[in-house]
Design a protein around this motif. Structure first.
Motif, short mmCIF file in Angstrom:
data_model
loop_
_atom_site.label_atom_id
_atom_site.label_comp_id
_atom_site.label_asym_id
_atom_site.label_seq_id
_atom_site.Cartn_x
_atom_site.Cartn_y
_atom_site.Cartn_z
N LEU A 1 -7.79 31.92 63.55
CA LEU A 1 -7.18 33.01 64.32
C LEU A 1 -8.25 33.68 65.18
O LEU A 1 -8.89 34.64 64.78
CB LEU A 1 -6.54 34.02 63.35
CG LEU A 1 -5.47 34.93 63.93
CD1 LEU A 1 -4.25 34.13 64.38
CD2 LEU A 1 -5.05 35.98 62.91
N GLU A 2 -8.44 33.17 66.39
CA GLU A 2 -9.53 33.62 67.24
C GLU A 2 -9.43 35.10 67.59
O GLU A 2 -10.44 35.80 67.71
CB GLU A 2 -9.58 32.78 68.53
CG GLU A 2 -9.96 31.32 68.26
CD GLU A 2 -10.20 30.55 69.55
OE1 GLU A 2 -10.17 31.18 70.62
OE2 GLU A 2 -10.43 29.33 69.48
N SER A 3 -8.21 35.61 67.78
CA SER A 3 -8.05 37.01 68.14
C SER A 3 -8.54 37.94 67.03
O SER A 3 -8.91 39.09 67.29
CB SER A 3 -6.57 37.30 68.44
OG SER A 3 -5.78 37.04 67.28
N TRP A 4 -8.55 37.45 65.82
CA TRP A 4 -9.04 38.24 64.69
C TRP A 4 -10.53 38.00 64.46
O TRP A 4 -11.28 38.93 64.17
CB TRP A 4 -8.25 37.87 63.43
CG TRP A 4 -8.58 38.69 62.21
CD1 TRP A 4 -8.08 39.90 61.89
CD2 TRP A 4 -9.51 38.35 61.16
NE1 TRP A 4 -8.61 40.35 60.69
CE2 TRP A 4 -9.49 39.41 60.23
CE3 TRP A 4 -10.33 37.25 60.92
CZ2 TRP A 4 -10.27 39.41 59.08
CZ3 TRP A 4 -11.12 37.25 59.76
CH2 TRP A 4 -11.09 38.32 58.86
N VAL A 5 -10.96 36.76 64.63
CA VAL A 5 -12.35 36.39 64.35
C VAL A 5 -13.31 36.98 65.37
O VAL A 5 -14.37 37.51 65.03
CB VAL A 5 -12.50 34.85 64.31
CG1 VAL A 5 -13.97 34.46 64.23
CG2 VAL A 5 -11.73 34.28 63.14
N ASN A 6 -12.97 36.91 66.65
CA ASN A 6 -13.89 37.30 67.72
C ASN A 6 -13.87 38.81 67.95
O ASN A 6 -12.85 39.38 68.36
CB ASN A 6 -13.54 36.57 69.01
CG ASN A 6 -13.72 35.06 68.87
OD1 ASN A 6 -14.69 34.60 68.26
ND2 ASN A 6 -12.80 34.29 69.41
N VAL A 7 -14.99 39.45 67.66
CA VAL A 7 -15.12 40.91 67.81
C VAL A 7 -16.52 41.22 68.34
O VAL A 7 -17.44 40.41 68.21
CB VAL A 7 -14.92 41.62 66.46
CG1 VAL A 7 -13.49 41.50 65.99
CG2 VAL A 7 -15.89 41.09 65.42
N PRO A 8 -16.70 42.38 68.95
CA PRO A 8 -18.06 42.77 69.36
C PRO A 8 -18.89 43.20 68.16
O PRO A 8 -18.36 43.74 67.20
CB PRO A 8 -17.81 43.95 70.30
CG PRO A 8 -16.49 44.51 69.89
CD PRO A 8 -15.68 43.36 69.40
N CYS A 9 -20.18 42.97 68.25
CA CYS A 9 -21.09 43.41 67.19
C CYS A 9 -21.10 44.93 67.13
O CYS A 9 -21.26 45.60 68.16
CB CYS A 9 -22.50 42.89 67.45
SG CYS A 9 -23.76 43.58 66.35
N PRO A 10 -20.93 45.53 65.94
CA PRO A 10 -20.94 47.00 65.84
C PRO A 10 -22.29 47.61 66.21
O PRO A 10 -22.34 48.80 66.55
CB PRO A 10 -20.65 47.24 64.36
CG PRO A 10 -20.04 45.98 63.84
CD PRO A 10 -20.65 44.88 64.66
N SER A 11 -23.37 46.81 66.18
CA SER A 11 -24.71 47.35 66.46
C SER A 11 -25.08 47.25 67.93
O SER A 11 -25.55 48.21 68.53
CB SER A 11 -25.76 46.63 65.62
OG SER A 11 -25.58 46.90 64.26
N CYS A 12 -24.86 46.05 68.54
CA CYS A 12 -25.34 45.85 69.91
C CYS A 12 -24.23 45.53 70.90
O CYS A 12 -24.50 45.44 72.11
CB CYS A 12 -26.40 44.74 69.94
SG CYS A 12 -25.72 43.08 69.58
#
Length: 863
Positions: A477-488
């Motif tokens: 489920l790419e829409s769930w897997v792909n997220v921005p890094c909370p740090s950078c």
């Protein structure tokens, strides 16, 4: 007034009334002693079975007694709701695991309520709810921040049926999955672990604090932790800079090492293998790879191995010794290498004889120091003794020699003392959907980044395709897997593994103390106020997995400043199994050998298909054995109170219980007798109220006898419901009291009224519905479950008169009623003056009078 006992009407009525009045809600005042009663919460499979009924009835009776004894009681219930069965059922039935799970929860909740269990349903939780697993994820991050959660590449246990990884504890002694039963395979995967090994010593030592636990459970945990004290020694490899590290509990035998064995999968194996041996070694490694761990380590199977051609050096002797690989050495255990001391290790002795390897004696029994190193042993000598053929250590006692060898190795730089544990870090990654997502994000720049607390929970997406095969469906489920890094802010990916469901059950008992808290995992003051659990009830099958993990979680959360206690469960009761009558045809195979009881003539048990005689036994109830009894079936026929009474009466709680409908009917008849007894009493309104002022000085002997029976029952039942919870004998005492009330001639006395009140009060924890109905029937308005537990009067237990038994030469010749005394001279005087004694003693010489006050007996020995 209803003349006939109608359990269905009574039970429905009072369950509704109790719910409306909130009678089972947890008290908020703190001026009373606390008591936390807890059953191991169930997996919501859809229907209760008799094992559930036994577990929950035991705990409920305990909770009810403590409420009546003045304690404030926490008695909650919830659902261990994540896991493979829901996911597999969803795949099979083409539904969502959440729908399947919550439907089952609703079904089981209604069945629990029918049993009249006194749960505070305001504390209810389900581990699959985001409101719960938000905090499971938060706790994972506590482990991560403490350096106790890490990811690494590892050879793991793979269940080929459930298509997921298993922890070592989830593989049974036969090498099978704890849930699917499949033979477990090995697979290399990058997985998440919790460092339970950091707490191995404390988990072991704190078993001594668990004085309220069964000894066998503590022994099982100690064996699983598996502490070994010994030495780490290094054997240089000829022609290489690397060394082979081994752990041994017998450093005193190091001079007897004649070979070293590596695990086939050890990283040094290809390095030490010579070119001449390469093909044979590679073939052997492939063969071993197809073996289960059980096959490799089974004591009754031959130990297979081959030489690598490489050589190592025994650092104590300077001798070159061969390096072998063998199937019985596992890389995951210890250092993945062992030193072969065939003269003093049974396994090594057998292996050396099979492979024609040298055997060197270095320990002998005291007085046999002159044995040569070539002495022919018929078996390994494994006892302590005197060191020989051991250089400067010759003549030392081998027990003292262990430390001397370690000291020498440390001085020379090729060894040191070491404590090792069998326990391995807890593998928690699961490649399935229905579990709590692991709350980390993998960033190409920052590495592993924890999900910020304000972003919890990482919720399970609903639009997933469940196949039950291969990697986690979350990974698709790419829409769930792909997220921005909370740090950078760089594009990153979520972790797609979910957590082992044993994580959920490792802390639920803490959440129950503050189950509605939206802002915290729990309020520490509330949880510390209720914990530890005073009485925990559950099956022995959880002795290692759940109980060990829960102890680990408690200690970690303590060290994070959230808890102020060391152990979660003060007392543990492991109830026995419920067993059903089972018909078996031993000539058949598989489930076909079990014959449904409704097809069998119990007077002539034969296979209905073949006519062959059947074997009859009691075995643990299960659908596959056709020997189960549905709780609903019993409740519909006899009522919940009868089911509860049977469960508690049939056997002590820690023993297995054999289901017998005749005994169920026996408890139903007893409740009917109690019903008739008290309805007859209630119809006489003149004696319905208890006048305590008339209890102290009973007039007649029958009144005195009845009051003694009442207070004896109070004492015995109270004792039976102490820490050992002997419900079966407590119910027997209630039966005796019922009989005494039925048979007495003092039915119009205040003492009889006291007996009626006492019988109902002490029946209440066992059969709560009928007790409530009868309590109201005799004029009470407050619930019987809010009433105080009766206390016995010691003076009432002392009889004014006793029955004195008179014997002549050991044969009973009569009895007389006399004043109660323990004075031997007085008892002998009573006996001599009795008509029975005078009749038998006339004209005879009394040689001796034996007086036994405790047995109310006088025996005259005559010539």
């Amino acid at each position: 007034m209803e003349s006939r006992y109608n359990p269905t009407a009574i039970e429905e009525k009072w369950q509704k009334t109790w719910a409306e009045r909130g009678i089972d809600q947890t008290p908020t005042e703190t001026d009373k002693p606390k008591f936390y009663a807890l059953s191991m919460f169930p997996y919501p499979s859809g229907n209760l079975h008799m094992g559930h009924v036994r577990n929950y009835t035991i705990t409920d009776a305990i909770a009810r007694v403590h409420r009546m004894q003045g304690d404030r009681v926490l008695h909650p219930m919830g659902w261990d709701a994540f896991g493979l069965p829901a996911e597999n059922a969803a795949i099979k039935n083409q539904t969502h695991p959440a729908k399947w799970t919550y439907n089952n929860i609703a079904q089981m909740r209604s069945e629990l309520k029918r049993l009249g269990l006194s749960y505070d349903w305001n504390c209810e939780l389900a581990t699959c709810s985001p409101d719960y697993y938000k905090w499971t994820q938060w706790i994972f991050l506590q482990f991560f921040q403490a350096g106790l959660a890490y990811q690494k590449e590892a050879k793991v246990n793979w269940d080929p049926i459930d298509q997921t990884v298993l922890a070592n504890e989830q593989v049974d002694s036969e090498g099978r999955s704890w849930r699917s039963g499949a033979i477990v395979e090995k697979k290399n995967l990058r997985q998440w672990f919790l460092k339970i090994t950091d707490y191995a010593e404390e988990l072991l030592q704190d078993l001594d604090k668990l004085t309220g636990w069964p000894e066998r459970v503590k022994l099982m945990q100690a064996n699983w932790i598996g502490k070994s004290v010994g030495a780490y020694l290094e054997f240089p490899i000829v022609g290489m800079e690397e060394k082979i590290g081994v752990f041994t509990t017998r450093p005193d035998t190091v001079y007897g090492v004649t070979y070293v064995v590596l695990a086939p999968e050890h990283p040094l194996t290809p390095k030490v293998t010579t070119s001449e041996r390469q093909e044979a070694v590679e073939t052997f490694i492939k063969e071993v790879a197809n073996q289960s761990e059980l096959e490799r380590t089974a004591e009754d199977k031959p130990k297979r191995g081959i030489p690598t051609g490489g050589k190592a050096i025994n650092p104590f002797t300077g001798e070159e010794i061969p390096i072998w690989i063998a199937d019985y050495v596992l890389y995951e255990y210890g250092t993945g290498a062992v030193m072969g001391v065939p003269a003093h290790d049974t396994r090594d002795f057998k292996f050396a004889n099979e492979q024609n390897l040298p055997i060197k004696v270095v320990i002998v029994p005291p007085g046999n120091e002159d044995l040569s190193p070539h002495y022919e042993l018929k078996e390994a000598y494994t006892d302590p003794g005197i060191m020989v053929n051991s250089g400067e250590f010759n003549g030392k006692n081998s027990t003292e020699g262990k430390q001397a060898i370690i000291d020498y190795a440390e001085q020379k730089g090729f060894g040191k003392a070491r404590v090792q544990y069998r326990l391995r870090d807890w593998l928690i990654s699961r490649q399935r959907y229905w579990g709590a997502p692991i709350p980390v994000i993998h960033c190409p720049n920052c590495g592993i980044v924890p999900v910020p607390e304000q972003d919890l929970p990482v919720q399970l997406p609903e639009d997933v395709e469940l196949s039950g095969r291969g990697a986690s469906p979350l990974a698709q489920l790419e829409s769930w897997v792909n997220v921005p890094c909370p740090s950078c802010g760089t594009p990153a990916k979520r972790e797609t593994d979910t957590m082992d469901t044993f994580i959920d059950s490792s802390w639920y008992y803490l959440r129950f103390c503050d189950a509605q808290n939206d802002g915290k995992v729990f309020d520490s003051a509330k949880t510390n106020g209720w914990m530890p659990v005073d009485q925990y009830v559950g099956g022995i099958e959880h002795a290692i997995l759940h109980l060990l993990y829960s102890r680990f979680f408690t200690k970690v959360l303590r060290d994070r400043g959230l808890l102020n206690f060391d152990e979660p469960f003060q007392r543990l009761l492991t109830q026995g199994m419920v067993q059903g009558l089972t018909y078996t045809n031993p000539k058949k195979s598989g489930n076909a050998k079990y014959i449904p009881s409704n097809l069998v003539n119990p007077n002539d048990p034969k296979d209905p298909e073949t006519g062959e005689p059947l074997e009859i036994s009691y075995q643990t109830m299960s659908k596959s054995k056709y020997n189960g009894v549905a709780p609903e079936q019993v409740i519909n026929k006899y009522g919940a109170d009868t089911a509860r009474m049977f469960i508690l009466f049939k056997a002590p709680p820690e023993k297995d219980l054999e289901w017998d409908e005749a005994d169920v009917e026996g408890q139903f008849r007893f409740l009917n007798r109690v019903w008739r007894l008290i309805t007859d009493f209630a119809s006489n309104q003149s004696s319905a109220k208890l006048d305590k002022s008339k209890l102290e000085n009973p007039k007649s002997k029958t009144e005195k006898d009845l009051r003694r029976a009442i207070h004896t029952a109070i004492k015995e039942v109270t004792d039976d419901l102490g820490s050992d919870y002997q419900f079966n004998t407590a119910i027997s005492e209630l039966m005796k009291l019922s009989n005494a009330l039925t048979d007495t001639d003092s039915k119009n006395s205040a003492i009889y009224t006291e007996g009626i009140h006492t019988l109902i009060l002490m029946l209440a924890p066992f059969a709560p519905h009928i007790a409530e109905e009868l309590w109201q029937m005799i004029g009470n308005t407050e619930s019987v479950h809010k009433a105080s537990w009766p206390k016995y009067d010691p003076a009432a237990l002392v009889a004014d008169e006793i029955t004195l038994v008179i014997q002549i030469n050991g044969k009973t010749r009569g009895t007389i009623e006399v004043a109660n005394t323990s004075d031997k001279d007085t008892l002998e005087k009573y006996a001599r003056e009795s008509e029975a004694a005078q009749r038998y003693l006339e004209g005879k010489e009394i040689k001796k009078a034996i007086v036994v006050p405790g047995r109310n007996l006088v025996n005259f020995v005559v010539g």
